[in-house]
Motif scaffolding. Sequence first.
Motif, PDB file in Angstrom:
ATOM      1  N   HIS A   5      17.266 -11.385 -17.322  1.00 42.68           N
ATOM      2  CA  HIS A   5      17.939 -10.139 -17.663  1.00 42.68           C
ATOM      3  C   HIS A   5      18.224 -10.115 -19.157  1.00 42.68           C
ATOM      4  N   ARG A   9      22.789  -6.917 -19.786  1.00 43.08           N
ATOM      5  CA  ARG A   9      22.907  -6.926 -18.347  1.00 43.08           C
ATOM      6  C   ARG A   9      23.647  -8.173 -17.896  1.00 43.08           C
ATOM      7  N   GLY A 107      18.791  -0.535 -13.795  1.00 37.98           N
ATOM      8  CA  GLY A 107      18.677  -1.777 -13.049  1.00 37.98           C
ATOM      9  C   GLY A 107      18.945  -1.622 -11.562  1.00 37.98           C
ATOM     10  N   THR A 109      21.486  -0.653 -10.130  1.00 38.47           N
ATOM     11  CA  THR A 109      22.755  -1.350  -9.953  1.00 38.47           C
ATOM     12  C   THR A 109      23.869  -0.467  -9.415  1.00 38.47           C
ATOM     13  N   PRO A 512      13.270  -0.833 -21.292  1.00 39.93           N
ATOM     14  CA  PRO A 512      13.122  -0.840 -19.837  1.00 39.93           C
ATOM     15  C   PRO A 512      12.438   0.425 -19.317  1.00 39.93           C
ATOM     16  N   HIS A 603      15.153  -6.348  -8.362  1.00 37.11           N
ATOM     17  CA  HIS A 603      16.421  -5.617  -8.258  1.00 37.11           C
ATOM     18  C   HIS A 603      17.049  -5.846  -6.888  1.00 37.11           C
TER      19      HIS A 603
END
Lengths: 741, 157
Positions: A5, A9, A107, A109, A512, A603
């Motif tokens: 990462h 992150r 991400g 997330t 990214p 992920h």
Amino acid sequence: MNFDHTASRRSFLKASAATGGGLLLSFKLAPLGSADATTGEAALSAFIRVSPDGIVTIAAKNPEIGQGIKTSLPMIIAEELDVDWKDVRVETADVDAEKFGVQSAGGSTSIPRNWDNMRRVGAAGRQMLVATAAKALRVPESELTTASGKVIHAASGRSLTYGALADRAAKEKAPDLAKVTLKDPKTFKIVGVATKDVDGPSIVHGKPLYGIDVSVPGMLYATYEKCPVFGGTVKSCNLDDVKNVPGVKHAFVVQGTIPPGEVGLNVGLSGGVAIVADTWWQASVARRTLRIEWNLPDSATQSSQGFAARAAQLAKQTPEVSIRKDGDVDAAFKGAAKIIEASYSYPFLSHATMEPQNSTAHFKDGKLEIWTPTQNPANGSAIITRTLGLAAKDVTIHMVRAGGGFGRRSSPDAMLEASWIAKEVGVPVKLVWTREDDMRHDCYRPGGFHNFKAGLDAQGKLIALSDHFVSYGKNGQFASMAMMGSSTFPAEFVPNLSLGTSLMPLGTPTGPLRAPGSNALAFVFQSFLDEVAHASGRDPLDFHLDLLAERRIATAAPAAGGAPVFKPERMSAALKLVAEKAGWGKRSLPKGTALGLAYYFSHQGYVAHVAEVTVAANAPVAINKIWVVADVGGHIVNPSGAVNQVQGAVLDGVGQILGQEITIAKGGVVEGNFDTFPLLRMRQAPPVEVHFLKSEANPTGLGEPALPPTLPAIANAVFAASGQRIRDVPLNKVFRSGAAA
Amino acid sequence: MAISLTVNGTTHTVDVDEATPLLWVLRDVLDLKGSKYGCGSGLCGACTVHINGVATRSCVTPVAGVGDSAVTTIEGISQNPIGQKVQEAWLEIDVAQCGYCQAGQIMSATALLEKTPKPTDADIDMHMSGNICRCATYNRIRTAIKAAAGEPVKKEA
Ligand code: FES
Ligand code: FES
């Protein structure tokens, strides 16, 4: 099978892990007091307001970029609050880390970081309402239940609506989020039910919703021309000609603040020329008269061609840096019954969000206000305060729905440019990039070159594998997202393994793109493993199930906040199910039509694909259908959004393999629009059949993990159909793709 | 120069250069923000409007060329019964991801159904391939067009 990462992150994950108890609570609920005098609405927390008629307004804390989070996070709150979804209205939260914690999209997330948080926020609201009702009804809280926006005392048959209780409930002490009682997931009524996007009606009626639609009274429009080579600055230009064009109000040179030699969209403000006019079209017309002489950086000599030639040279040498070594690959290769060698490459890619980068900014009395379709407001605020010399409290950012993100809008460049221009002109300014600006000033998915060697024993078992990855970076540091992690699959599943890298300096920003790292590594590793499977004489499905069955090297204990541990049994289950759904080995297919499979862990999601393609002479490669099985935990918060995300990620991959490539020449990007950088079109889009395999308790994100297996599944199917291995993408280097505009 | 323009049934007089693309007149002069800028070159369809019922890329249509033709935008398409059906189908199927392309998709789909009330997959491929969806909601766009055409819809999730 994961990548390292980035620092930011990692540090976030560490910070949140430090808050303890496995909870990712980065905010606390503060009591907000009594009801709003005009609306009668009472706020139970920064997230929840209840009006007397029972309508509940829920704040969606994270940026909406098309991933559906504006719908799914409020669904989780509504579930635990115990209201009916039809009574819920959703609004985008302000940017305020104290009230809402981390507000970003990236991400995949948002769900894993907020699943527990949002449940607790909803449960806290419910608890405040129950406590209030207990006092009003003079009964113990334990005798009360809730349902559909009501607190119910079954014993006496009495009930009170949330609307009636909210005003008093708002004065209750805010509960400790760590201690609230959560529902039994078996009783969920909203989570797990297909729910339509809350902005759907505005979208189909063309209501202003996006960054580009923002309108502020007195606003002017800006366009900004930057050097084709990142880091270049203006030497001279014909500002006077530009100022003579009708409608132009301001035209000026911006020196920029990019430190020499540094590369990236968050290292500073790019130099260029700003043109501000009454309308955006007038600014654009004026821009055509602009003649600029640039000071070019050293990277102006770089080209894709040059990188390919250099990568071929480096491939012949030993890797500069070792990433991982298990066993003894050289000895194992010597003793192997069969050796397989192959080199792979993939290109730079642009994000090409449908809505080009834009931002609106207003600087007045030392304060800056920004309206922007961002994935990461905090990142923008940091660079804006630094560059403009403002205090954080003097910068207000409004998150606006974004026309696609894919990682692009984590970079703050458009926000920073708009802020700088607005500060110069003193009135509100909307900066809109042209499509060409957007495609030529991106942070690209980095290209890469992989040189593989594998050894099989006499039984066809994979005993050794090595990869020399030629990538971008300098001083032993990968360029942004040009990395390969030490746990990249099949690491740990092959006894002798060596991964190493050599780096080429790059002057073009990278960053990214949906499933960063994985989107490239899955293609090369899953394609090469398919070559190995065929060389071993096994069916690829059997080969992979065997490979996944035995972990040869123990997993290093994960560092706090490090890459999650890969559980091969979850992957095997996904692979078996997708093979079954696609009729792997069970259907007889016409000549030229075949299936290919691939899988990837990224992920925290386990995703396996089977693709069916037809390769015929004189016709573009036809991708007939793709089957997908995804295991992203025990709950799919919004099945409608989830299927949409998976289909979108898979078709994103289809577009990439058919024809997408960003070319660097003279240090700049050649492609500028959809004629040369073709996005997928309707006629090329196969049906994507999606299945979810529900496994463990906590759900993980879904914006990204369904993309990586797509390219190798297609490439492996093309090999099965034609005998032609795709080692360089896009596939139109070898095949007709039909990808032209 | 003053140009008169009829949009969604209302006639406006706008003072713009005659070469200004219709898209920017709609968005920045008439404040109709539903038609979107995606490419500016007729490549993506995000800016699609109807001119006398014909799906047209407004980003490459100079405003002076519109004359007294009737312009319909996404903001006015529900006045057209087919357009309204298309919008309803889009909501029912929950087509959008980011949604940015969808105004253009809906305008193109409406034009398709006006000419071809029961489009085949091949009709949809041919007619809709000028509209890019970067989020790639193509599976659902196809389903929604069929739903708007009154065909039974298979549930996917
Ligand atoms: S903006 Fe008009 S076709 Fe793309
Ligand atoms: S929904 Fe995002 S571009 Fe189509």
